[in-house]
Design an enzyme around this catalytic site. Structure first.
Site, PDB file in Angstrom:
ATOM      1  N   LYS A 104     -20.264 -16.027   0.098  1.00 35.01           N
ATOM      2  CA  LYS A 104     -21.687 -15.750   0.198  1.00 35.01           C
ATOM      3  C   LYS A 104     -22.328 -15.103  -0.798  1.00 35.01           C
ATOM      4  O   LYS A 104     -21.971 -14.080  -1.325  1.00 35.01           O
ATOM      5  CB  LYS A 104     -22.084 -15.001   1.571  1.00 35.01           C
ATOM      6  N   ARG A 116       0.831  -1.181   0.038  1.00 38.27           N
ATOM      7  CA  ARG A 116      -0.333  -0.034   0.152  1.00 38.27           C
ATOM      8  C   ARG A 116       0.856   1.165  -0.039  1.00 38.27           C
ATOM      9  O   ARG A 116       0.391   2.389  -0.501  1.00 38.27           O
ATOM     10  CB  ARG A 116      -1.078  -0.014   1.199  1.00 38.27           C
ATOM     11  N   GLY A 138     -10.784  -8.435  -1.404  1.00 41.29           N
ATOM     12  CA  GLY A 138      -9.549  -8.714  -0.498  1.00 41.29           C
ATOM     13  C   GLY A 138      -9.106 -10.109  -0.558  1.00 41.29           C
ATOM     14  O   GLY A 138      -7.649 -10.170  -0.767  1.00 41.29           O
ATOM     15  N   GLY A 190     -13.633  -3.427   0.019  1.00 41.92           N
ATOM     16  CA  GLY A 190     -14.760  -3.004   0.266  1.00 41.92           C
ATOM     17  C   GLY A 190     -15.270  -2.092  -0.725  1.00 41.92           C
ATOM     18  O   GLY A 190     -16.270  -2.027  -1.283  1.00 41.92           O
TER      19      GLY A 190
HETATM   20  P1  ADP Z   1     -13.257 -11.560  -1.594  1.00 35.11           P
HETATM   21  O1  ADP Z   1     -12.710 -11.078  -0.318  1.00 35.11           O
HETATM   22  O2  ADP Z   1     -12.259 -11.551  -2.723  1.00 35.11           O
HETATM   23  O3  ADP Z   1     -14.587 -10.612  -2.054  1.00 35.11           O
HETATM   24  P2  ADP Z   1     -15.142 -13.416  -0.160  1.00 35.11           P
HETATM   25  O4  ADP Z   1     -14.684 -12.566   0.930  1.00 35.11           O
HETATM   26  O5  ADP Z   1     -16.270 -13.200  -0.729  1.00 35.11           O
HETATM   27  O6  ADP Z   1     -14.093 -12.875  -1.446  1.00 35.11           O
HETATM   28  O7  ADP Z   1     -14.676 -14.900  -0.149  1.00 35.11           O
HETATM   29  C1  ADP Z   1     -13.560 -15.131   0.368  1.00 35.11           C
HETATM   30  C2  ADP Z   1     -13.790 -16.553   0.970  1.00 35.11           C
HETATM   31  O8  ADP Z   1     -14.762 -17.666   0.600  1.00 35.11           O
HETATM   32  C3  ADP Z   1     -12.543 -17.481   1.227  1.00 35.11           C
HETATM   33  O9  ADP Z   1     -12.053 -17.267   2.576  1.00 35.11           O
HETATM   34  C4  ADP Z   1     -12.829 -18.873   0.705  1.00 35.11           C
HETATM   35  O10 ADP Z   1     -12.219 -19.790   1.659  1.00 35.11           O
HETATM   36  C5  ADP Z   1     -14.312 -18.857   0.913  1.00 35.11           C
HETATM   37  N1  ADP Z   1     -14.996 -19.848   0.053  1.00 35.11           N
HETATM   38  C6  ADP Z   1     -14.758 -20.078  -1.309  1.00 35.11           C
HETATM   39  N2  ADP Z   1     -15.218 -21.269  -1.755  1.00 35.11           N
HETATM   40  C7  ADP Z   1     -15.883 -21.651  -0.548  1.00 35.11           C
HETATM   41  C8  ADP Z   1     -16.649 -22.767  -0.176  1.00 35.11           C
HETATM   42  N3  ADP Z   1     -17.221 -23.809  -1.370  1.00 35.11           N
HETATM   43  N4  ADP Z   1     -17.285 -22.938   1.098  1.00 35.11           N
HETATM   44  C9  ADP Z   1     -16.743 -22.311   1.961  1.00 35.11           C
HETATM   45  N5  ADP Z   1     -16.164 -21.076   1.851  1.00 35.11           N
HETATM   46  C10 ADP Z   1     -15.507 -20.882   0.673  1.00 35.11           C
HETATM   47 MG    MG Z   2     -13.228 -11.198   1.665  1.00 33.82          MG
END
Ligand code: ADP
Ligand code: MG
Length: 395
Positions: free
Chosen positions: A198, A36, A352, A375
């Site tokens: 999610k 950063r 993230g 975010g």
């Molecule tokens: P980002 O930070 O890139 O927006 P998210 O926070 O939405 O991504 O999701 C990241 C998390 O999703 C990771 O920690 C990963 O372990 C989890 N994840 C991915 N696939 C699954 C799954 N099938 N079941 C449970 N958790 C999952």
């Molecule tokens: Mg995340």
């Protein structure tokens, strides 16, 4: 409407207040990742070359309006000094006499780093008096903290009306250029890859992207809520029962917009969330998941997604395809990362965990734009206006 950029400002012999995102990970007072700080260097160096004096401000962690030593920016001043190759005066407060004294000490064309903005609760409260105090330290204002642009704080919005001129820094301008193009005029075919934990966290993005994309590839835990809605067996996979109807709605909207919405056709199922647990690939239509859980996309899905990514002119990716933190469950995320990296089109990665996955896999340099926003990137892609961007004048 593009925003006024630092290139539009005359900063020679001016004091420039630069809001950066130096919210770096610290481990016992040591900076464990200085990405950063490095990301802000182009803006800082450019302003110095133009003859400005810099007053740099950031938050660090969540000190909740209290002066707490473990959240001091002092270690960052030292690293910034090394990276800039010029002295950085550290101000023990971000407003008031301590700040002014440090700025005067750093002199013309000098660099001052202010102490953590969030040591004052007025920062997050967007207090007008505090905003005016920050503004009084400088003539012009530049915001280069995309990661904080989704918050209306004193240093991101409140300060703007109190300065004579304001603009985006180079990092913020780049974020707006690449993320903005995804929403406004993507080169086609345009593919979005959405995964992660999610549906609930990604609903706005899905809804905002559906009218814009040609293809939406779904992976990660999110898939299981879609599977549930289709009546497939999901075992102990992460399903959000409250969102089953929302996924039905999404499938309907995809049809309306003629979007090719693709769900995994096979997946990796495991008995437990441990690297040594027994696991196997199953077709999603197959019965027999039992009480196991789905933790990654399978090899057929990986191949199918890679083929679509290859044919795309624009790709945006948010959300890992599986629990990539556990190595036997990381191959889907790796395969998608490789396909995105190999693409000849414009590729953007945001979020993230996705950004950290791309970093771990060593392919960051093969991505057109990696959003630093976390975010803020997700809110932007979800169609929300970012107060820190709104506050800045148009060019
Ligand atoms: P980002 O930070 O890139 O927006 P998210 O926070 O939405 O991504 O999701 C990241 C998390 O999703 C990771 O920690 C990963 O372990 C989890 N994840 C991915 N696939 C699954 C799954 N099938 N079941 C449970 N958790 C999952
Ligand atoms: Mg995340």
């Amino acid at each position: 409407m593009p925003k006024r950029s630092i290139y539009d400002l005359n900063v020679k012999d001016k004091r420039l207040f630069v809001r950066v995102d130096f919210n770096v990970p610290l481990n016992a007072g040591q900076i464990s990742d200085d990405t950063r700080i490095r990301s802000a260097l182009p803006t800082l160096k450019y302003a110095l070359e133009q003859g400005a004096s810099l007053v740099i401000a950031s938050h660090l962690g969540r000190p909740q309006g209290e002066r707490r030593r473990e959240f001091s920016l002092r270690p960052i001043a030292i690293r910034l000094n090394e990276l800039l190759g010029q002295p950085v005066t550290f101000a023990t407060d971000c407003v008031g006499p301590d700040a002014l004294q440090a700025i005067e000490h750093s002199g013309q064309n000098g660099v001052t780093l202010l102490e953590n903005l969030r040591f004052h609760k007025e920062e997050e409260a967007n207090d007008p008096v505090f905003s005016a105090s920050l503004a009084s330290l400088a003539d012009c204002y530049v915001n280069d903290a995309f990661g904080s642009a989704h918050r209306a704080h004193a240093s991101t919005t409140g300060i703007v009306p109190h300065v004579t001129d304001a603009a985006t820094g180079l990092l913020l301008a780049r974020e707006l250029k690449y993320l903005g193009a995804l929403l406004d005029n993507p080169t086609r075919p345009f593919t979005a890859i959405l995964g992660g934990s999610k549906v609930s966290g990604k609903l706005e993005i899905i809804k905002n992207l559906l009218p814009r994309v040609d293809t939406l590839l779904v992976g990660g835990a999110m898939s299981y809520t879609f599977f549930k809605a289709r009546g497939l067996s999901t075992g102990r996979s992460l399903v959000e029962p409250d969102l089953v109807n929302a996924t039905r709605q999404i499938e309907k909207e995809a049809k309306t917009h003629r979007v090719n919405l693709v769900l995994p056709c096979d997946h990796l199922v495991t008995t437990a969330l441990q690297a040594d647990a027994s696991h196997e690939n199953l077709d999603v239509e197959a019965t027999g998941i039992g009480d196991r859980l789905g933790v990654d996309i399978g090899p057929k899905t990986q191949q199918a997604y890679a083929n679509i990514i290859k044919e795309s002119a624009t790709v945006v990716w948010n959300g890992p395809m599986g629990i990539f933190e556990i190595s036997p469950f990381s191959s889907g995320t790796l395969a998608v990362a490789m396909a995105v990296a190999a693409s000849n089109g414009t590729t953007v990665v945001g979020g993230g965990d996705s950004v950290s996955a791309v970093g771990q896999m060593g392919i960051a340099h093969q991505i057109t734009h990696i959003s630093t926003g976390g975010g803020a990137s997700l809110e932007f892609l979800g169609g929300r206006t970012l107060p820190g961007v709104e506050a800045l004048p148009n060019s």
